[in-house]
Scaffold this motif. Structure first.
Motif, PDB file in Angstrom:
ATOM      1  N   MET A   1     -14.495  11.628   6.077  1.00  0.00           N
ATOM      2  CA  MET A   1     -13.379  12.430   5.590  1.00  0.00           C
ATOM      3  C   MET A   1     -13.058  13.502   6.622  1.00  0.00           C
ATOM      4  SD  MET A   1     -14.243  12.815   1.488  1.00  0.00           S
ATOM      5  CE  MET A   1     -16.047  12.873   1.556  1.00  0.00           C
ATOM      6  N   LYS A   2     -11.799  13.902   6.674  1.00  0.00           N
ATOM      7  CA  LYS A   2     -11.349  14.889   7.657  1.00  0.00           C
ATOM      8  C   LYS A   2     -11.247  16.253   6.983  1.00  0.00           C
ATOM      9  CE  LYS A   2      -9.241  15.986  11.646  1.00  0.00           C
ATOM     10  NZ  LYS A   2      -9.884  15.878  12.975  1.00  0.00           N
ATOM     11  N   GLY A   3     -11.897  17.253   7.552  1.00  0.00           N
ATOM     12  CA  GLY A   3     -11.877  18.587   6.969  1.00  0.00           C
ATOM     13  C   GLY A   3     -11.104  19.591   7.793  1.00  0.00           C
TER      14      GLY A   3
ATOM     15  N   ALA B   1       2.046   5.517  -3.401  1.00  0.00           N
ATOM     16  CA  ALA B   1       2.532   6.636  -2.597  1.00  0.00           C
ATOM     17  C   ALA B   1       1.899   6.627  -1.210  1.00  0.00           C
ATOM     18  CB  ALA B   1       2.221   7.958  -3.298  1.00  0.00           C
ATOM     19  N   ASP B   2       2.623   7.188  -0.263  1.00  0.00           N
ATOM     20  CA  ASP B   2       2.067   7.338   1.086  1.00  0.00           C
ATOM     21  C   ASP B   2       1.047   8.470   1.112  1.00  0.00           C
ATOM     22  OD1 ASP B   2       3.798   5.408   2.711  1.00  0.00           O
ATOM     23  OD2 ASP B   2       5.325   6.628   1.705  1.00  0.00           O
ATOM     24  N   THR B   3       1.335   9.541   0.369  1.00  0.00           N
ATOM     25  CA  THR B   3       0.434  10.698   0.325  1.00  0.00           C
ATOM     26  C   THR B   3       0.285  11.181  -1.116  1.00  0.00           C
ATOM     27  OG1 THR B   3       1.023  11.425   2.564  1.00  0.00           O
ATOM     28  CG2 THR B   3       0.060  13.078   1.102  1.00  0.00           C
TER      29      THR B   3
ATOM     30  N   ASP C   1      -2.043   5.848   0.737  1.00  0.00           N
ATOM     31  CA  ASP C   1      -2.555   5.715   2.103  1.00  0.00           C
ATOM     32  C   ASP C   1      -3.288   6.972   2.560  1.00  0.00           C
ATOM     33  OD1 ASP C   1      -1.518   3.156   2.368  1.00  0.00           O
ATOM     34  OD2 ASP C   1       0.407   3.877   3.129  1.00  0.00           O
ATOM     35  N   GLN C   2      -2.829   8.116   2.089  1.00  0.00           N
ATOM     36  CA  GLN C   2      -3.425   9.396   2.483  1.00  0.00           C
ATOM     37  C   GLN C   2      -3.611  10.261   1.244  1.00  0.00           C
ATOM     38  OE1 GLN C   2      -2.502  12.446   5.984  1.00  0.00           O
ATOM     39  NE2 GLN C   2      -0.798  12.437   4.557  1.00  0.00           N
ATOM     40  N   VAL C   3      -4.774  10.902   1.164  1.00  0.00           N
ATOM     41  CA  VAL C   3      -5.054  11.822   0.063  1.00  0.00           C
ATOM     42  C   VAL C   3      -5.353  13.194   0.656  1.00  0.00           C
ATOM     43  CG1 VAL C   3      -6.623  12.373  -1.830  1.00  0.00           C
ATOM     44  CG2 VAL C   3      -5.952   9.999  -1.424  1.00  0.00           C
TER      45      VAL C   3
ATOM     46  N   ARG D   1      -8.882   8.798   5.560  1.00  0.00           N
ATOM     47  CA  ARG D   1      -7.870   8.680   4.505  1.00  0.00           C
ATOM     48  C   ARG D   1      -7.837   9.945   3.660  1.00  0.00           C
ATOM     49  NH1 ARG D   1      -8.559   7.248  -0.934  1.00  0.00           N
ATOM     50  NH2 ARG D   1      -6.589   6.656  -1.967  1.00  0.00           N
ATOM     51  N   ILE D   2      -9.014  10.486   3.359  1.00  0.00           N
ATOM     52  CA  ILE D   2      -9.120  11.710   2.565  1.00  0.00           C
ATOM     53  C   ILE D   2      -9.217  12.906   3.500  1.00  0.00           C
ATOM     54  CG2 ILE D   2     -10.498  12.976   0.872  1.00  0.00           C
ATOM     55  CD1 ILE D   2     -11.467  10.251  -0.183  1.00  0.00           C
TER      56      ILE D   2
END
Length: 212
Positions: free
Chosen positions: A24-26, A96-98, A130-132, A200-201
Motif C-alpha cells: 500500500m502507498k502511504g 469506479a476508477d477511484t 481501480d484505486q482506493v 491500489r490502496i
C-alpha cells in the motif's frame, strides 16, 4: 512544528514504511488542506469517482472538493431519491476508477481495520475500484489489530450510532454490548493486512484529529 505535530510526523513515517511492505502507498499530510490537495492530484480527470460514508471526508473538505470538480463523474448516494437508487449507486461504485473512504483504525504496523454496517464501504475497499484513497486522522492510530477493534466498538461506533439515530446499547451507555439488534452498525469486520494489487490502496495520514 510543535511536539504533537512532530510526533504525528514521526509516527506516520513508521506506518508508511509498513504500508509499503504491505503493498500500500502511504502519504503524510500535515493538515486537512494538504490532504485534499494530495487526493485531488491522485484523482485523474475524466474518471468515475465514488465514496463511502465518512465524517472524516466531510470534515477535511474532501467531499466538497470532489463535488466541485466538473471534470469527473461523481457517484453521490446523497442524491438518490429511493432505496433502489441508493442500491444502484452502491453497485456502480464497484466499477469506479477511484473510491474514497476513511478507516476506523490503522495499526502502527500498517493494517487497516474497519467495521461496517451494510458492508458497501469495506466491499469496495476489498475489491472493485481501480484505486482506493483512504483518508485518516492520526487519532485513529492504534498499536494492534485487537486495539483497533476495541477502538471501533467503544470510541467510533457509539457516536456514529448517536449521529445516525440508531437505537443501540452503545448509543445509550457509550460502550459496546456486542448487540445483534436491527440497528446494529457492526456487521462486518475487515482487516486489510495487504493489498493484492500493489499501490491500489493509498493511505493519506493527516496530522489532525478527524472523524470518530
Amino acid at each position: 512544528m510543535n511536539p504533537k505535530q512532530e510526533f504525528y510526523k514521526t509516527q506516520a513515517d513508521t506506518i508508511i514504511k509498513h504500508l509499503q511492505k504491505r503493498r500500500m502507498k502511504g502519504y503524510y499530510c500535515s493538515c486537512a488542506q494538504e490532504a485534499v490537495k494530495t487526493a485531488m492530484a491522485l484523482t485523474a480527470a475524466n474518471t468515475t469517482v465514488s465514496f463511502g460514508g465518512s465524517m472524516t471526508l466531510a470534515e477535511t473538505g474532501m467531499l466538497d472538493a470532489l463535488k466541485s470538480r466538473t471534470d469527473i463523474r461523481l457517484l453521490d448516494r446523497s442524491l438518490a431519491k429511493t432505496p433502489e437508487e441508493i442500491k444502484q449507486v452502491y453497485r456502480d461504485s464497484f466499477s469506479a476508477d477511484t473510491y474514497f473512504l476513511s478507516t476506523n483504525a490503522i495499526t502502527l504496523d500498517g493494517q487497516l481495520v474497519n467495521v461496517d454496517g451494510n458492508g458497501n464501504r469495506v466491499a469496495a475497499l476489498i475489491y472493485g475500484p481501480d484505486q482506493v484513497i483512504v483518508v485518516a486522522g492520526m487519532n485513529k492510530v492504534v498499536s494492534t489489530a485487537e486495539d483497533a477493534i476495541r477502538r471501533v466498538r467503544n470510541i467510533a461506533s457509539p457516536p456514529n450510532c448517536i449521529r445516525l439515530n440508531k437505537q443501540t446499547p452503545c448509543a445509550v451507555t457509550g460502550m459496546c454490548a456486542e448487540c445483534l439488534g436491527d440497528d446494529c452498525i457492526c456487521s462486518q469486520t475487515v482487516i486489510t493486512r495487504r493489498s493484492g494489487i500493489k499501490d491500489r490502496i493509498k493511505v493519506l495520514l493527516v496530522g489532525e484529529e478527524l472523524g470518530y
